[in-house]
Design a protein around this motif. Structure first.
Motif, PDB file in Angstrom:
ATOM      1  N   ASN A 135       5.000  -1.102   3.111  1.00  0.00           N
ATOM      2  CA  ASN A 135       3.930  -1.609   3.967  1.00  0.00           C
ATOM      3  C   ASN A 135       3.107  -2.622   3.180  1.00  0.00           C
ATOM      4  O   ASN A 135       2.301  -2.230   2.320  1.00  0.00           O
ATOM      5  N   PRO A 136       3.303  -3.917   3.423  1.00  0.00           N
ATOM      6  CA  PRO A 136       2.618  -4.939   2.617  1.00  0.00           C
ATOM      7  C   PRO A 136       1.197  -5.179   3.106  1.00  0.00           C
ATOM      8  O   PRO A 136       0.830  -4.817   4.224  1.00  0.00           O
ATOM      9  N   LEU A 137       0.411  -5.815   2.261  1.00  0.00           N
ATOM     10  CA  LEU A 137      -0.998  -6.025   2.587  1.00  0.00           C
ATOM     11  C   LEU A 137      -1.203  -7.420   3.154  1.00  0.00           C
ATOM     12  O   LEU A 137      -1.939  -8.225   2.616  1.00  0.00           O
ATOM     13  N   PRO A 161       1.415   3.761  10.777  1.00  0.00           N
ATOM     14  CA  PRO A 161       2.562   3.342   9.962  1.00  0.00           C
ATOM     15  C   PRO A 161       2.288   3.333   8.472  1.00  0.00           C
ATOM     16  O   PRO A 161       3.158   3.695   7.678  1.00  0.00           O
ATOM     17  N   ARG A 162       1.074   2.930   8.070  1.00  0.00           N
ATOM     18  CA  ARG A 162       0.786   2.839   6.638  1.00  0.00           C
ATOM     19  C   ARG A 162       0.858   4.224   5.990  1.00  0.00           C
ATOM     20  O   ARG A 162       1.305   4.367   4.870  1.00  0.00           O
ATOM     21  N   TYR A 207      14.061  -2.553  16.952  1.00  0.00           N
ATOM     22  CA  TYR A 207      14.839  -3.201  15.916  1.00  0.00           C
ATOM     23  C   TYR A 207      16.288  -3.329  16.389  1.00  0.00           C
ATOM     24  O   TYR A 207      16.766  -2.539  17.205  1.00  0.00           O
ATOM     25  N   TYR A 240       7.676   5.309  10.086  1.00  0.00           N
ATOM     26  CA  TYR A 240       8.119   5.344  11.479  1.00  0.00           C
ATOM     27  C   TYR A 240       9.032   6.543  11.710  1.00  0.00           C
ATOM     28  O   TYR A 240       9.713   7.000  10.796  1.00  0.00           O
ATOM     29  N   GLN A 288       0.786  -1.220   0.000  1.00  0.00           N
ATOM     30  CA  GLN A 288       0.000   0.000   0.000  1.00  0.00           C
ATOM     31  C   GLN A 288       0.823   1.279   0.000  1.00  0.00           C
ATOM     32  O   GLN A 288       0.434   2.273  -0.594  1.00  0.00           O
ATOM     33  N   LEU A 293       6.412  -2.443   8.622  1.00  0.00           N
ATOM     34  CA  LEU A 293       7.128  -2.092   7.406  1.00  0.00           C
ATOM     35  C   LEU A 293       8.154  -3.181   7.138  1.00  0.00           C
ATOM     36  O   LEU A 293       8.753  -3.721   8.066  1.00  0.00           O
TER      37      LEU A 293
END
Lengths: 114, 113
Positions: free
Chosen positions: A92-94, B97-98, B35, B102, A31, A102
């Motif tokens: 950002n995968p679906l 986030p989408r 992370y 970040y 997306q 991410l």
């Protein structure tokens, strides 16, 4: 197949040239797409985001997205020595229910030579 | 601007010690992430949290735990530090986030001797 792939470089360009950084991704339903810059020993910082096919420009930076080819790129015009850094591509995968994670490429190292 | 603060820039710990890495964000973000980053391996997700007391394992949770008792604070715990946990640790937070990606803290370079 890695989910997000980048050429590790180093990519070396002369000062004033256009630097072209490329990223491919495997999840066709992804997306949103991000480019981060990371200087040596520092943390990543967001420089560009793109969500729709086409180009998005911000100053000397242009992000390009082609969802059909699953390809996103970053162009840096009039490259400066201060652009020398590692550039990380993030996607950002679906996945089902995912709107948080991410997926990161390993980064491309860019060196701009005076 | 969102500020994500990691308590230590550099840490040196001994093998077997319990190590706490702290991260605080000031923008009321629900989502926080830990992370580690190693040369050639890139960013690898250890744990993330999407609400107070909620956590999910990332890709490499072994040897780590996390705590989120308050919305603004997300702690990473190395239960018994080992030399293979020597790394750069990065905390990140995000409201969406989408849409936003970040925001990262400045990182903690941990050396376990």
């Amino acid at each position: 197949q890695k989910e997000v792939e980048q050429n590790s470089g180093p990519l070396s360009v002369p000062e004033g040239a256009i630097a072209s950084l490329n990223c491919t991704y495997s999840d066709r339903g992804s997306q949103s797409f991000f480019w981060y810059r990371q200087y040596s020993g520092k943390s990543p910082e967001l420089i560009m985001s793109i969500y729709s096919n086409g180009d998005k420009e911000d100053g000397r930076f242009t992000a390009q997205l082609n969802k059909a080819s699953q390809y996103v790129s970053l162009l840096i015009r009039d490259s400066q020595p201060s652009d020398s850094a590692t550039y990380l591509c993030a996607v950002n995968p679906l996945y089902a229910g995912n709107n948080r994670k991410l997926i990161w490429g390993l980064g491309t190292s860019l060196a701009v030579n005076p | 601007d969102v500020k994500v603060t990691q308590s230590s820039r550099y840490l040196v710990k001994r093998t077997g010690e319990k190590v706490f890495l702290e991260c605080v964000q000031d923008m009321d973000h629900e989502n926080m992430f830990w992370y580690r980053q190693d040369p050639g391996l890139g960013l690898r997700l250890i744990y993330f949290s999407y609400d107070v007391k909620m956590k999910e394992k990332g890709d490499i949770p072994e040897g780590y735990s996390v705590s989120r008792e308050k919305k603004e604070r997300f702690s990473l715990i190395l239960e018994s530090a080992s030399t293979n946990q020597t790394s750069m640790y990065l905390c990140a937070s995000s409201l969406n986030p989408r849409a936003e990606g970040y925001t990262f803290g400045s990182g903690t370079r941990l050396t376990v001797v």
